[in-house]
Design an enzyme around this catalytic site. Structure first.
Site, PDB file in Angstrom:
ATOM      1  N   TYR A  76      -2.890  -0.675  10.098  1.00 24.70           N
ATOM      2  CA  TYR A  76      -2.999  -1.043   8.682  1.00 24.70           C
ATOM      3  C   TYR A  76      -1.698  -0.707   7.964  1.00 24.70           C
ATOM      4  O   TYR A  76      -1.150  -1.534   7.219  1.00 24.70           O
ATOM      5  CB  TYR A  76      -4.168  -0.311   8.031  1.00 24.70           C
ATOM      6  CG  TYR A  76      -4.221  -0.467   6.526  1.00 24.70           C
ATOM      7  CD1 TYR A  76      -4.672  -1.639   5.943  1.00 24.70           C
ATOM      8  CD2 TYR A  76      -3.802   0.566   5.680  1.00 24.70           C
ATOM      9  CE1 TYR A  76      -4.715  -1.800   4.562  1.00 24.70           C
ATOM     10  CE2 TYR A  76      -3.836   0.423   4.302  1.00 24.70           C
ATOM     11  CZ  TYR A  76      -4.296  -0.757   3.750  1.00 24.70           C
ATOM     12  OH  TYR A  76      -4.324  -0.904   2.382  1.00 24.70           O
TER      13      TYR A  76
ATOM     14  N   SER B 177       0.846  -1.196   0.000  1.00 20.16           N
ATOM     15  CA  SER B 177       0.000   0.000   0.000  1.00 20.16           C
ATOM     16  C   SER B 177       0.876   1.239   0.000  1.00 20.16           C
ATOM     17  O   SER B 177       2.036   1.200   0.448  1.00 20.16           O
ATOM     18  CB  SER B 177      -0.902   0.004   1.244  1.00 20.16           C
ATOM     19  OG  SER B 177      -1.552   1.267   1.407  1.00 20.16           O
TER      20      SER B 177
END
Length: 262
Positions: free
Chosen positions: A154, A141
């Site tokens: 996350y 990400s």
């Protein structure tokens, strides 16, 4: 890597980028074993694919090591071979400071995003190494390159995927397995809903986003060209450059934007 005629296992294929990557690989002549925990989502993906023998569906929880261990045999029973693994399954946690998140929330995001990816790689790498040419693609990400306030765990899980995936690249650089790591920015999917969390209310402000179809096309292109890193979206490319110039200032800037809508 050549796509046509190859067999790819794609996790997270029941929705979003995973679905679009599966469909994109099919359009380029591949055969796909679509994997997801969401049986209905997989059925919808198969319907969009138009049926046929070049797609099979497999309901598997990537955090279940036993179920994952059985998956290569199931896929080869249907398609005879496995040439690629694309790990896209992942979730976010609710938008909140780290101190407000429970241990269970932390464990869940790490289990799915990182440990699930490790399970899949551990299980499929021996199979991929048997092939004349193979691909391993892992979904990291933008938040692994630039941490996002209120998504700290996350970001940490995706940072772990980055280091793991690029470590595999180094280890496998003299083998037949090409390792690709993907860093998407804001992609228009239902990641929040699928993760069971609420989206932030941006007060009418719209952040730049990439469609799932465009993101998938870039990922499949990255697989074809054996890219080391695939940055998805203008936001990912710009913020990656800015973070290289000044990681501190860019992190503070993005943090302020997020905190303003918390």
């Amino acid at each position: 890597m050549q796509i046509a005629g190859r067999v790819f296992v794609v996790t997270g294929a029941g929705n979003g980028m995973g679905r679009q990557v599966a469909l994109g690989l099919l359009r380029r002549g591949a055969t796909v074993a679509a994997v997801d925990l969401d049986e209905q989502g997989l059925a919808a993906t198969a319907e969009l694919a138009g049926g046929g023998a070049r797609m099979s569906t497999h309901v598997v929880d990537v955090t279940d090591a036993t179920a994952v261990a059985a998956l290569p045999g199931e896929v080869r029973n249907v398609h005879n071979q496995i040439d690629g693994l694309v790990n896209i399954a992942g979730v976010i946690h609710r938008f909140a400071p780290f101190t407000d998140l429970s241990a269970a929330e932390a464990d869940r995001v790490m289990a799915i995003n990182f440990t699930g990816t490790v399970h899949m790689c551990r299980t499929f790498l021996p199979v991929l190494l048997e092939r004349p040419e193979a691909n391993l693609t892992n979904m990291s990400s933008l938040s692994a390159l630039l941490p996002f306030a209120s998504q700290t765990l996350y970001s940490a899980s995706k940072g772990a995927v980055k280091q793991f995936s690029e470590g595999l690249y180094a280890e496998l650089s003299d083998t037949n397995v090409h390792v690709v790591t993907v860093f998407p920015g804001n992609v228009a999917t239902n990641l929040t809903g699928n993760s069971g969390v609420e989206m932030l209310d941006a007060g009418g402000r719209q952040a730049p986003s990439t469609t799932a179809e465009a993101a998938a096309a870039r990922i499949v292109d990255g697989i074809t060209k054996d890219r080391f890193r695939v940055l998805v979206g203008t936001d990912a490319r710009v913020l990656d450059i800015l973070s290289r110039i000044s990681a501190k200032r860019t992190t503070r800037f993005v943090g302020k934007q997020i905190k303003s809508v918390l």
